[in-house]
Write a protein that holds these residues in place. Structure first.
Motif: not given
Length: 360
Positions: A303-305, A308-311, A315-316
């Motif tokens: 959740x708070x990486x 690696x952003x959430x988007x 996208x994948x």
């Protein structure tokens, strides 16, 4: 409010760790020796060969490898073996690899007294800096009780396959990152093919953390038969890691610019970063085929990486309809340490969504 504050702590931990690892002078930067060749045209040709995106270039049959095994230890319930084999890459790619990387090494933890057609096996791929088998064997070890074997591939450029001049995980050239990816894909597909054809395993999977998750996505996409595909804490492309995430602070942008300048190509640092984006966009998994069984694709993301952003994860998932994203509370570093249980649960659930081989 407590959740928001806790999330911020995880995010800050990622950035503190990243600052220590990538902004200090304690270790060299990534790509300190440049792009990997005297001409950008050569690098572009190599990159396009490494990641063919045309439909006819996809899903090529894996080469069959024959690892030579030795037993490390065995108990009444399990056996650990170590194997070696020559990389199945074609002659041009093999020649491009450093000599140290041309012999692949793999550890294999297998349940005993269970017929292979009643077992599953998951190939575990390395994240950035994972030079040994140990962590991935600890992740997969408890799954032996559920008749799931663990195969751990040592990455090219890592461990005993690391080039003599390379320090740690800091790849010397951009081309090394692409070569590492392609060789990992070839070797993983060949191992899965060997598990299927030679050993007769009933189900196969592939998983990986961070960089290993990107490679797992590619393997799951390109393998000609259904495999459970399990990317953990991973982006959809290397662009995210090196151009958006914390690793951008550990990249030798000035060295990359200086190599271009030596070739009479003048670029600002921002233009160099854009050039890197263009090269690494060839690793964009959203442009790869949808796996044969997208229901057996489970992403585990934090959740708070800070890396690696959430988007990137979403996208994948959007590109592969039917796949699932599971969120764990934490950052990249803390989730890597604390959420092995969730990773194992995803492995079990992904395999459960595959049919046993006899019914394909």
């Amino acid at each position: 409010m407590v959740t928001i504050k806790l999330g911020m702590v995880h995010y800050v931990i990622d950035h503190v760790y990243g600052a220590f690892m990538h902004r200090t002078k304690l270790s060299p930067q990534f790509f300190s020796r440049g792009w990997g060749g005297p001409k950008l045209e050569l690098l572009e040709r190599m990159a396009k060969k490494l990641f063919p995106l045309d439909v006819e270039g996809q899903n090529w049959p894996p080469a069959l490898v024959r690892p030579v095994w030795r037993t490390i230890w065995e108990t009444k319930t399990a056996c650990l073996r170590e194997g070696v084999f020559q990389t199945p890459c074609d002659d041009e790619l093999t020649a491009a690899l450093p000599p140290e990387s041309r012999t692949a090494r793999v550890a294999w933890l297998v349940p005993k007294n269970v017929p292979p057609q009643k077992m599953a096996c998951v190939v575990h791929l390395a994240g950035t800096g994972d030079h040994t088998y140990d962590r991935r064997l600890r992740l997969g070890g408890p799954l032996v009780k559920q008749n799931i074997a663990t195969m751990v591939l040592e990455s090219p450029f890592y461990g005993q396959r690391r080039p003599f001049l390379q320090r740690g995980a800091r790849l010397l050239c951009v081309s090394d990152l692409l070569l590492l990816g392609r060789a990992t894909i070839e070797e993983s597909r060949s191992l899965i093919h060997w598990l299927d054809i030679e050993e007769g395993f009933g189900k196969m999977g592939v998983c990986g953390l961070s960089m290993g998750g990107v490679h797992a996505s590619m393997v799951g996409s390109l393998h000609p038969t259904p495999v459970a595909t399990l990317p953990f804490l991973s982006p959809h492309s290397a662009v995210v890691a090196f151009c958006e995430g914390i690793l951008k602070y550990g990249t030798a942008w000035e060295a990359l610019r200086e190599e271009l300048a030596a070739e009479k190509i003048t670029m600002t640092l921002e233009e160099v970063r854009e050039r890197m984006r263009n090269v690494l966009s060839l690793t964009d998994v959203t442009r790869f085929p949808i796996p044969k069984n997208p229901d057996a694709v489970i992403f585990v993301a934090a959740t708070d990486d800070g890396y690696i952003p959430k988007h990137s994860v979403l996208e994948l998932q959007k590109a592969w309809p039917g796949s699932e994203v599971r969120w764990v509370t934490g950052g990249h570093v803390s989730s890597y340490i604390l959420h092995n249980g969730e990773f194992r649960r995803a492995i079990v659930d992904g395999l459960d969504r595959l049919n046993w081989k006899e019914s394909w």
